[in-house]
Design a protein around this motif. Structure first.
Motif, PDB file in Angstrom:
ATOM      1  N   GLU A 105     -39.305 -43.071  33.197  1.00  0.00           N
ATOM      2  CA  GLU A 105     -38.624 -41.464  32.830  1.00  0.00           C
ATOM      3  C   GLU A 105     -37.650 -41.598  34.068  1.00  0.00           C
ATOM      4  OE1 GLU A 105     -42.166 -38.733  32.468  1.00  0.00           O
ATOM      5  OE2 GLU A 105     -42.519 -39.699  30.783  1.00  0.00           O
ATOM      6  N   GLN A 106     -37.842 -41.209  35.490  1.00  0.00           N
ATOM      7  CA  GLN A 106     -37.071 -41.039  36.290  1.00  0.00           C
ATOM      8  C   GLN A 106     -35.759 -41.726  36.578  1.00  0.00           C
ATOM      9  OE1 GLN A 106     -39.647 -41.521  39.541  1.00  0.00           O
ATOM     10  NE2 GLN A 106     -40.254 -39.225  39.321  1.00  0.00           N
ATOM     11  N   GLN A 107     -36.638 -42.320  35.753  1.00  0.00           N
ATOM     12  CA  GLN A 107     -34.950 -43.366  35.564  1.00  0.00           C
ATOM     13  C   GLN A 107     -34.339 -42.856  34.666  1.00  0.00           C
ATOM     14  OE1 GLN A 107     -36.251 -47.838  35.614  1.00  0.00           O
ATOM     15  NE2 GLN A 107     -36.676 -47.690  38.042  1.00  0.00           N
ATOM     16  N   GLN A 108     -34.608 -43.350  33.250  1.00  0.00           N
ATOM     17  CA  GLN A 108     -34.060 -42.783  32.583  1.00  0.00           C
ATOM     18  C   GLN A 108     -33.084 -40.995  32.185  1.00  0.00           C
ATOM     19  OE1 GLN A 108     -33.195 -44.541  29.926  1.00  0.00           O
ATOM     20  NE2 GLN A 108     -31.703 -42.953  28.289  1.00  0.00           N
ATOM     21  N   ALA A 109     -33.594 -40.619  33.037  1.00  0.00           N
ATOM     22  CA  ALA A 109     -33.149 -39.183  33.739  1.00  0.00           C
ATOM     23  C   ALA A 109     -32.270 -39.184  34.219  1.00  0.00           C
ATOM     24  CB  ALA A 109     -34.655 -38.388  34.570  1.00  0.00           C
ATOM     25  N   ALA A 124     -24.917 -40.245  32.589  1.00  0.00           N
ATOM     26  CA  ALA A 124     -23.454 -40.014  32.094  1.00  0.00           C
ATOM     27  C   ALA A 124     -22.964 -38.327  31.748  1.00  0.00           C
ATOM     28  CB  ALA A 124     -24.544 -40.430  30.332  1.00  0.00           C
ATOM     29  N   ARG A 125     -23.296 -37.706  31.443  1.00  0.00           N
ATOM     30  CA  ARG A 125     -23.763 -36.320  31.890  1.00  0.00           C
ATOM     31  C   ARG A 125     -22.403 -36.166  32.240  1.00  0.00           C
ATOM     32  NH1 ARG A 125     -29.124 -35.438  30.413  1.00  0.00           N
ATOM     33  NH2 ARG A 125     -29.237 -34.833  32.550  1.00  0.00           N
ATOM     34  N   ALA A 126     -22.902 -36.436  33.436  1.00  0.00           N
ATOM     35  CA  ALA A 126     -21.504 -36.106  34.411  1.00  0.00           C
ATOM     36  C   ALA A 126     -20.201 -36.988  34.106  1.00  0.00           C
ATOM     37  CB  ALA A 126     -22.521 -36.989  36.202  1.00  0.00           C
ATOM     38  N   ALA A 127     -20.638 -38.203  33.822  1.00  0.00           N
ATOM     39  CA  ALA A 127     -19.587 -38.763  33.301  1.00  0.00           C
ATOM     40  C   ALA A 127     -18.555 -38.389  32.600  1.00  0.00           C
ATOM     41  CB  ALA A 127     -19.216 -40.784  32.929  1.00  0.00           C
ATOM     42  N   GLN A 128     -19.400 -38.132  31.719  1.00  0.00           N
ATOM     43  CA  GLN A 128     -18.801 -37.298  29.988  1.00  0.00           C
ATOM     44  C   GLN A 128     -18.360 -35.964  30.877  1.00  0.00           C
ATOM     45  OE1 GLN A 128     -21.608 -36.456  27.024  1.00  0.00           O
ATOM     46  NE2 GLN A 128     -21.895 -38.597  26.583  1.00  0.00           N
ATOM     47  N   GLU A 129     -18.711 -35.565  31.619  1.00  0.00           N
ATOM     48  CA  GLU A 129     -17.946 -33.682  31.911  1.00  0.00           C
ATOM     49  C   GLU A 129     -17.015 -34.404  33.027  1.00  0.00           C
ATOM     50  OE1 GLU A 129     -21.282 -31.970  33.661  1.00  0.00           O
ATOM     51  OE2 GLU A 129     -22.159 -31.531  32.279  1.00  0.00           O
ATOM     52  N   LYS A 130     -17.014 -35.139  33.643  1.00  0.00           N
ATOM     53  CA  LYS A 130     -15.878 -35.459  34.372  1.00  0.00           C
ATOM     54  C   LYS A 130     -14.596 -35.535  34.039  1.00  0.00           C
ATOM     55  CE  LYS A 130     -14.178 -38.348  38.291  1.00  0.00           C
ATOM     56  NZ  LYS A 130     -14.276 -39.705  39.279  1.00  0.00           N
ATOM     57  N   ALA A 131     -15.143 -37.218  32.820  1.00  0.00           N
ATOM     58  CA  ALA A 131     -13.940 -37.268  31.822  1.00  0.00           C
ATOM     59  C   ALA A 131     -13.355 -36.551  31.023  1.00  0.00           C
ATOM     60  CB  ALA A 131     -14.299 -38.124  30.391  1.00  0.00           C
ATOM     61  N   ALA A 132     -13.992 -34.663  30.595  1.00  0.00           N
ATOM     62  CA  ALA A 132     -13.768 -33.951  29.665  1.00  0.00           C
ATOM     63  C   ALA A 132     -13.038 -33.042  30.612  1.00  0.00           C
ATOM     64  CB  ALA A 132     -14.989 -33.476  29.411  1.00  0.00           C
ATOM     65  N   GLU A 133     -13.118 -33.364  31.584  1.00  0.00           N
ATOM     66  CA  GLU A 133     -11.961 -32.186  32.757  1.00  0.00           C
ATOM     67  C   GLU A 133     -11.054 -32.981  32.673  1.00  0.00           C
ATOM     68  OE1 GLU A 133     -14.449 -31.716  36.338  1.00  0.00           O
ATOM     69  OE2 GLU A 133     -16.094 -30.543  35.524  1.00  0.00           O
TER      70      GLU A 133
END
Length: 347
Positions: free
Chosen positions: A153-157, A163-172
């Motif tokens: 669970e920790q690894q998945q989190a 992934a969220r950070a990458a998406q946010e960076k790509a969106a920025e």
């Protein structure tokens, strides 16, 4: 699981040994159903949580199983009745004197009973942390499974967070690129608008300048038709090309001064016929050729629009027209049509 050791080998039927002061004769012992029946007395195995004194071998086996990490527990097995000959029992060491066994043999001490109970705890509790024990974990397998699931669970989190950070960076980055694009387009539009405004202002200023010039310049004649322009090639011209601009008009049509200046010369000039040369204030010379008559003389000052002669067909001509030439102060001939248009005139 612990098991009973086999009974010691029986001595010879006629062997005699001495134990202390008493000699005893050994006979062969063959256990049968009657002889191994549970007996009352000192050989009886107690049914309490502790082990019978005569179960020393069993106790040692349980300890060995516990020490080896086996899954069996001493508490979960029912007591087993064991009967040994008195001759053997009398010579066995006291179980309480054995290291680590005394706690199992006491029936009187509650502390010893608690020790036995702790010893009899499930072996699966090995490897369980204090935090897991506080949460009620008693099985090492379940605890390991819980740890693996928690780690997964920790690894998945962590992966989800990356992934969220990458998406946010790509969106920025996409937003920044879009903002830069919009800013660039806005700047380009503003620059184009500014340039258009500057060009419009420039054209307006030029129109105003030409309008002012037009007020001080004039077309040299009226009712005309342009028949030949500057630079045309032909054998009829001695230079091989036409050096002026021809305004075809009826004979006698007034010829006017295009701008104020001084008459430099007026008279006959060979192939040009009657010619008047008007010098402007900046040194530019205007030649009026093929006139039928001249109305000015050398040295005379004129202003824009004054009549200086008449259209004619004198000199080398094929019909009545005004041949107009423009010369710069250094004497070079230029295109009369371009010069007149630069003064705001429409030819």
């Amino acid at each position: 699981m612990a098991s009973n050791k086999p009974a010691p080998e029986a001595p010879s039927p006629f062997r005699t040994d001495s134990f202390g002061d008493e000699d005893r004769t050994w006979e062969e012992w063959n256990p049968d159903e009657e002889s191994i029946r549970p007996v009352r007395g000192r050989h009886r195995v107690a049914k309490q949580r502790g082990l019978a004194r005569s179960s020393t071998v069993l106790g040692v086996g349980v300890i060995a199983a516990v020490g080896a990490g086996g899954m069996a527990t001493a508490q979960s097995k029912p007591p087993v009745s064991i009967s040994l000959p008195d001759s053997i029992v009398d010579n066995l060491p006291d179980a309480k004197s054995l290291p680590g066994v005394g706690a199992f043999m006491s029936h009187d001490s509650s502390a010893d009973q608690e020790a036995v109970a702790e010893t009899a705890a499930p072996l699966t509790s090995a490897g369980i942390t204090a935090a897991e024990a506080d949460q009620g974990a008693t099985d090492a397998g379940e605890a390991l499974r819980a740890r693996i699931l928690q780690q997964a669970e920790q690894q998945q989190a962590g992966a989800d967070a990356e992934a969220r950070a990458a998406q946010e960076k790509a969106a920025e980055e996409a937003a920044a690129a879009e903002a830069a694009k919009q800013q660039s387009e806005a700047e380009a539009k503003a620059a184009a608008k500014k340039k258009a405004a500057e060009e419009a202002a420039k054209k307006k200023a030029e129109a105003e300048r030409l309008a002012k010039l037009a007020a001080s310049y004039a077309i040299p004649t009226s009712s005309y038709t342009i028949t030949s322009t500057f630079g045309e090639a032909g054998s009829m011209w001695s230079s091989g090309y036409h050096t002026g601009l021809d305004f075809a008009a009826p004979t006698g049509t007034p010829v006017k001064a295009v701008h104020g200046g001084t008459v430099k010369s007026a008279g006959w000039s060979g192939a040009y016929g009657y010619r008047t040369v008007l010098e402007l204030d900046d040194g530019t010379e205007i030649w009026y050729c093929h006139q039928s008559s001249m109305d000015v003389t050398a040295g005379q000052k004129v202003t824009t629009g004054d009549t200086i002669g008449r259209v004619g067909a004198t000199g080398n001509v094929t019909g009545p027209h005004l041949h107009l030439e423009v010369h710069t102060p250094d004497g070079s001939g230029i295109d009369p049509m371009s010069w007149l248009r630069s003064k705001g005139l429409t030819v």
